[in-house]
Motif scaffolding. Sequence first.
Motif, PDB file in Angstrom:
ATOM      1  N   GLU A 163      43.376  26.951  41.077  1.00  0.00           N
ATOM      2  CA  GLU A 163      44.092  25.683  40.952  1.00  0.00           C
ATOM      3  C   GLU A 163      43.356  24.702  41.853  1.00  0.00           C
ATOM      4  N   PHE A 164      43.298  23.428  41.443  1.00  0.00           N
ATOM      5  CA  PHE A 164      42.594  22.447  42.274  1.00  0.00           C
ATOM      6  C   PHE A 164      43.202  21.062  42.125  1.00  0.00           C
ATOM      7  N   LEU A 165      42.864  20.226  42.988  1.00  0.00           N
ATOM      8  CA  LEU A 165      42.432  20.173  44.354  1.00  0.00           C
ATOM      9  C   LEU A 165      43.676  20.049  45.211  1.00  0.00           C
ATOM     10  N   PRO A 166      43.803  20.693  46.320  1.00  0.00           N
ATOM     11  CA  PRO A 166      42.808  21.549  46.940  1.00  0.00           C
ATOM     12  C   PRO A 166      42.640  22.842  46.128  1.00  0.00           C
ATOM     13  N   VAL A 167      41.512  23.497  46.320  1.00  0.00           N
ATOM     14  CA  VAL A 167      41.204  24.722  45.593  1.00  0.00           C
ATOM     15  C   VAL A 167      42.029  25.873  46.162  1.00  0.00           C
ATOM     16  N   THR A 168      42.752  26.532  45.273  1.00  0.00           N
ATOM     17  CA  THR A 168      43.499  27.730  45.616  1.00  0.00           C
ATOM     18  C   THR A 168      43.158  28.782  44.577  1.00  0.00           C
ATOM     19  N   GLU A 169      42.566  29.895  45.017  1.00  0.00           N
ATOM     20  CA  GLU A 169      42.281  30.965  44.071  1.00  0.00           C
ATOM     21  C   GLU A 169      43.589  31.649  43.724  1.00  0.00           C
ATOM     22  N   MET A 170      43.884  31.695  42.436  1.00  0.00           N
ATOM     23  CA  MET A 170      45.122  32.320  41.968  1.00  0.00           C
ATOM     24  C   MET A 170      44.916  33.826  41.765  1.00  0.00           C
ATOM     25  N   VAL A 171      43.853  34.185  41.024  1.00  0.00           N
ATOM     26  CA  VAL A 171      43.539  35.588  40.746  1.00  0.00           C
ATOM     27  C   VAL A 171      42.045  35.715  40.493  1.00  0.00           C
ATOM     28  N   HIS A 172      41.558  36.930  40.627  1.00  0.00           N
ATOM     29  CA  HIS A 172      40.239  37.262  40.095  1.00  0.00           C
ATOM     30  C   HIS A 172      40.233  38.741  39.732  1.00  0.00           C
ATOM     31  N   PHE A 173      39.429  39.057  38.709  1.00  0.00           N
ATOM     32  CA  PHE A 173      39.363  40.414  38.203  1.00  0.00           C
ATOM     33  C   PHE A 173      37.904  40.794  38.011  1.00  0.00           C
ATOM     34  N   ASP A 174      37.601  42.045  38.321  1.00  0.00           N
ATOM     35  CA  ASP A 174      36.232  42.544  38.141  1.00  0.00           C
ATOM     36  C   ASP A 174      35.965  42.826  36.673  1.00  0.00           C
ATOM     37  N   LEU A 175      34.793  42.386  36.222  1.00  0.00           N
ATOM     38  CA  LEU A 175      34.316  42.758  34.904  1.00  0.00           C
ATOM     39  C   LEU A 175      33.769  44.169  34.976  1.00  0.00           C
ATOM     40  N   LYS A 176      33.636  44.802  33.831  1.00  0.00           N
ATOM     41  CA  LYS A 176      33.175  46.190  33.761  1.00  0.00           C
ATOM     42  C   LYS A 176      31.683  46.274  34.083  1.00  0.00           C
ATOM     43  N   GLU A 177      31.364  47.192  34.993  1.00  0.00           N
ATOM     44  CA  GLU A 177      29.965  47.426  35.341  1.00  0.00           C
ATOM     45  C   GLU A 177      29.396  48.444  34.364  1.00  0.00           C
TER      46      GLU A 177
END
Length: 178
Positions: A163-177
Amino acid sequence: MPYAVVLYFNKPSEKFIRDIWSNLSENGIPSEIHHVGIRPHITLAIYDELTCQPCDSELSRFAPQTAHLHLDCTHLGVFTQPEKVLFLAPTPTRELIDFHAHIHSLLDHQTRGPWELYQPGQWVPHCTLALDLDQVKLDQAMSVCGNIELPVKLHATQIGVVEFLPVTEMVHFDLKEI
């Protein structure tokens, strides 16, 4: 506040971009991009509104089934409107374009107010190096970045929402290696 869906990089790729940001700053080219608190990234979509829980669920299912993206950045580019922005651009491969379109399709029912520049068919994939530049600063930034040996390989390993501004990371997920 708007929301952005972004691709994040692995540590070496992220360090490479952060080093460029630092080099620009050391050469008198301040850029808000490294002061707003967002990691180096490629923006896939921006929406005025996003329903977080369904979006999180969709991305949490999508990410582990989707392989990392290996990107070849082959050139520097400049956006001139609405402001001057210097960026590093990956070659828009079929894999990247399909990934981008799939994200929009996946999140279509959880969003409102998509930003036109990030829509499939309009989107220019890019990693911002410096933004809000006047012509003198753009010329200086191009001179500094002219020493980057291209192509540069970047490795995208996560998808996230901020979400921005200000920047707030809501989520992140790893992609498959793979």
